[in-house]
Scaffold this motif. Structure first.
Motif, PDB file in Angstrom:
ATOM      1  N   LEU A  22     -43.598  22.016  38.598  1.00  0.00           N
ATOM      2  CA  LEU A  22     -44.449  23.141  38.228  1.00  0.00           C
ATOM      3  C   LEU A  22     -43.619  24.272  37.626  1.00  0.00           C
ATOM      4  O   LEU A  22     -43.998  24.883  36.625  1.00  0.00           O
ATOM      5  N   LEU A  23     -42.466  24.537  38.237  1.00  0.00           N
ATOM      6  CA  LEU A  23     -41.607  25.599  37.730  1.00  0.00           C
ATOM      7  C   LEU A  23     -40.915  25.197  36.440  1.00  0.00           C
ATOM      8  O   LEU A  23     -40.500  26.058  35.660  1.00  0.00           O
ATOM      9  N   ASN A  24     -40.799  23.908  36.202  1.00  0.00           N
ATOM     10  CA  ASN A  24     -40.242  23.454  34.934  1.00  0.00           C
ATOM     11  C   ASN A  24     -41.175  23.805  33.781  1.00  0.00           C
ATOM     12  O   ASN A  24     -40.732  24.029  32.651  1.00  0.00           O
ATOM     13  N   VAL A  25     -42.474  23.862  34.063  1.00  0.00           N
ATOM     14  CA  VAL A  25     -43.461  24.242  33.052  1.00  0.00           C
ATOM     15  C   VAL A  25     -43.557  25.758  32.942  1.00  0.00           C
ATOM     16  O   VAL A  25     -43.606  26.325  31.848  1.00  0.00           O
ATOM     17  N   ASP A  26     -43.591  26.443  34.078  1.00  0.00           N
ATOM     18  CA  ASP A  26     -43.733  27.903  34.078  1.00  0.00           C
ATOM     19  C   ASP A  26     -42.779  28.477  35.131  1.00  0.00           C
ATOM     20  O   ASP A  26     -43.008  28.326  36.335  1.00  0.00           O
ATOM     21  N   GLY A  74     -52.445  25.726  43.744  1.00  0.00           N
ATOM     22  CA  GLY A  74     -53.335  24.857  44.516  1.00  0.00           C
ATOM     23  C   GLY A  74     -52.556  23.814  45.293  1.00  0.00           C
ATOM     24  O   GLY A  74     -51.413  23.489  44.976  1.00  0.00           O
ATOM     25  N   SER A  75     -53.191  23.278  46.320  1.00  0.00           N
ATOM     26  CA  SER A  75     -52.539  22.302  47.194  1.00  0.00           C
ATOM     27  C   SER A  75     -53.017  20.899  46.880  1.00  0.00           C
ATOM     28  O   SER A  75     -54.175  20.680  46.520  1.00  0.00           O
ATOM     29  N   ARG A  76     -52.120  19.938  47.035  1.00  0.00           N
ATOM     30  CA  ARG A  76     -52.476  18.534  46.863  1.00  0.00           C
ATOM     31  C   ARG A  76     -51.772  17.718  47.941  1.00  0.00           C
ATOM     32  O   ARG A  76     -50.626  17.998  48.290  1.00  0.00           O
ATOM     33  N   GLU A  77     -52.468  16.705  48.441  1.00  0.00           N
ATOM     34  CA  GLU A  77     -51.847  15.790  49.385  1.00  0.00           C
ATOM     35  C   GLU A  77     -51.007  14.785  48.605  1.00  0.00           C
ATOM     36  O   GLU A  77     -51.526  14.032  47.787  1.00  0.00           O
ATOM     37  N   ILE A  78     -49.719  14.783  48.845  1.00  0.00           N
ATOM     38  CA  ILE A  78     -48.807  13.904  48.110  1.00  0.00           C
ATOM     39  C   ILE A  78     -48.002  13.088  49.106  1.00  0.00           C
ATOM     40  O   ILE A  78     -47.346  13.643  49.994  1.00  0.00           O
ATOM     41  N   THR A  79     -48.039  11.765  48.982  1.00  0.00           N
ATOM     42  CA  THR A  79     -47.286  10.897  49.880  1.00  0.00           C
ATOM     43  C   THR A  79     -45.828  10.831  49.439  1.00  0.00           C
ATOM     44  O   THR A  79     -45.492  11.120  48.283  1.00  0.00           O
ATOM     45  N   SER A 114     -47.346  15.935  39.628  1.00  0.00           N
ATOM     46  CA  SER A 114     -46.860  17.040  38.805  1.00  0.00           C
ATOM     47  C   SER A 114     -47.946  17.902  38.185  1.00  0.00           C
ATOM     48  O   SER A 114     -47.683  19.013  37.734  1.00  0.00           O
ATOM     49  N   GLY A 115     -49.159  17.353  38.123  1.00  0.00           N
ATOM     50  CA  GLY A 115     -50.231  18.079  37.463  1.00  0.00           C
ATOM     51  C   GLY A 115     -50.300  17.815  35.970  1.00  0.00           C
ATOM     52  O   GLY A 115     -51.197  18.305  35.287  1.00  0.00           O
ATOM     53  N   TYR A 116     -49.344  17.057  35.462  1.00  0.00           N
ATOM     54  CA  TYR A 116     -49.300  16.713  34.037  1.00  0.00           C
ATOM     55  C   TYR A 116     -49.064  15.217  33.888  1.00  0.00           C
ATOM     56  O   TYR A 116     -48.432  14.588  34.737  1.00  0.00           O
ATOM     57  N   SER A 117     -49.537  14.657  32.780  1.00  0.00           N
ATOM     58  CA  SER A 117     -49.445  13.213  32.576  1.00  0.00           C
ATOM     59  C   SER A 117     -48.004  12.781  32.279  1.00  0.00           C
ATOM     60  O   SER A 117     -47.164  13.588  31.871  1.00  0.00           O
ATOM     61  N   ALA A 118     -47.751  11.485  32.445  1.00  0.00           N
ATOM     62  CA  ALA A 118     -46.423  10.944  32.153  1.00  0.00           C
ATOM     63  C   ALA A 118     -46.070  11.133  30.685  1.00  0.00           C
ATOM     64  O   ALA A 118     -44.926  11.479  30.351  1.00  0.00           O
ATOM     65  N   ILE A 119     -47.037  10.930  29.804  1.00  0.00           N
ATOM     66  CA  ILE A 119     -46.762  11.077  28.374  1.00  0.00           C
ATOM     67  C   ILE A 119     -46.462  12.537  28.022  1.00  0.00           C
ATOM     68  O   ILE A 119     -45.668  12.821  27.119  1.00  0.00           O
ATOM     69  N   TYR A 120     -47.084  13.471  28.762  1.00  0.00           N
ATOM     70  CA  TYR A 120     -46.763  14.891  28.556  1.00  0.00           C
ATOM     71  C   TYR A 120     -45.282  15.135  28.827  1.00  0.00           C
ATOM     72  O   TYR A 120     -44.597  15.811  28.038  1.00  0.00           O
ATOM     73  N   TRP A 121     -44.768  14.586  29.942  1.00  0.00           N
ATOM     74  CA  TRP A 121     -43.382  14.832  30.296  1.00  0.00           C
ATOM     75  C   TRP A 121     -42.419  14.130  29.346  1.00  0.00           C
ATOM     76  O   TRP A 121     -41.360  14.678  29.015  1.00  0.00           O
TER      77      TRP A 121
END
Length: 270
Positions: free
Chosen positions: A99-103, A159-164, A211-218
């Motif tokens: 997230l911080l890598n984006v903003d 926002g919060s997300r459950e991540i394994t 990450s909140g962003y798609s693999a192709i975005y990254w």
């Protein structure tokens, strides 16, 4: 036991060392306490004012830093090695970093600013104690407290997300491939999925969830960041850069940059 190195954390109150060779590979952690600053980050204009936390991991993405006369921060430059030593096993670490890598900025609430200040003061106080035999471990724990509070701030903001742990581990492995430069020759999800022994669909869904962003975005993000650096700083010709990134033709290379950045390779090189 690892002996603490005083060069691992450099205290700062104005970010004056931001372009210094000593800090070029270090990460910025700072809270703006007065004034404001602006800078361009990966092509987007950013502003930090009082109460804004700046966490900058990739300094090459930062351009045109300007600060008001009364700009001040409480913060430090942190070595990447010590950051890795201080981090703990948490499924949220990967998402927070992405997230911080984006903003790279977060606007904190007054109560959150107080928490940041107490964490920062504790780190600075502990830095002054040199005789403790467990100084390195103590500093790692103090930094981990600051990281945890920053995780909490980011949950309010993003926002919060459950991540394994499994999802976090797969995403981490995906970014390891990107960090190794695989995007220079391969910019399609099936390639990365095959390397990680998962289906393209599973990789795409997992990276998006974490990450909140798609693999192709990254993949595109890494490619464009590197291309801009190459075109502005490299001695390679535009044709050589195109070949290095496996573009099938100069026309395709030009079209790729125009589509994503709105400029031609020669314009970026100016």
């Amino acid at each position: 036991m690892i002996e603490y190195d005083n060069k691992w954390i450099l205290r700062t109150n104005d970010l004056a060392l931001i372009s210094d060779d000593v800090t070029k590979d270090m990460i910025i952690y700072a809270l703006c306490t007065s004034g404001s600053c602006t800078f361009e980050y990966n092509g987007k204009q950013k502003e930090a004012r009082k109460g804004t936390v700046i966490v900058l991991r990739n300094r090459e993405l930062m351009k045109n830093f300007k600060a008001s006369n009364d700009f001040a921060v409480e913060g430090f430059f942190l070595s990447q090695r010590f950051l890795l030593m201080s981090g703990r096993r948490s499924s949220y670490v990967v998402r927070y970093c992405l997230l911080l890598n984006v903003d790279p900025i977060m606007q904190l609430l007054p109560a959150e600013q107080e928490r940041w200040h107490h964490d920062y003061e504790n780190i600075i106080y502990l830095l002054s104690i040199e005789g403790n035999h467990f100084r390195s471990e103590i500093m790692q724990s103090a930094l981990w407290q600051l990281f945890l509070d920053n995780f909490d701030f980011s949950i309010r903001i993003y926002g919060s997300r459950e991540i394994t742990f499994q999802s976090s581990a797969l995403t981490f492995a995906f970014f390891k491939l990107l960090d190794e430069g695989n995007y220079r020759r391969h910019r399609n999800i099936p390639y990365f999925a095959e390397k990680l022994f998962v289906s393209p669909k599973h990789l795409s869904e997992t990276v998006k969830k974490v990450s909140g962003y798609s693999a192709i975005y990254w993949i595109t993000h890494y490619t464009l960041t590197d291309l801009q650096r190459e075109l502005r700083n490299s001695n390679l010709s535009i044709s050589e850069i195109s070949d290095r990134y496996a573009f099938s033709s100069m026309a395709y290379f030009t079209r790729y940059l125009q589509t994503h950045l709105g400029v031609t390779p020669s314009k970026l090189r100016e």
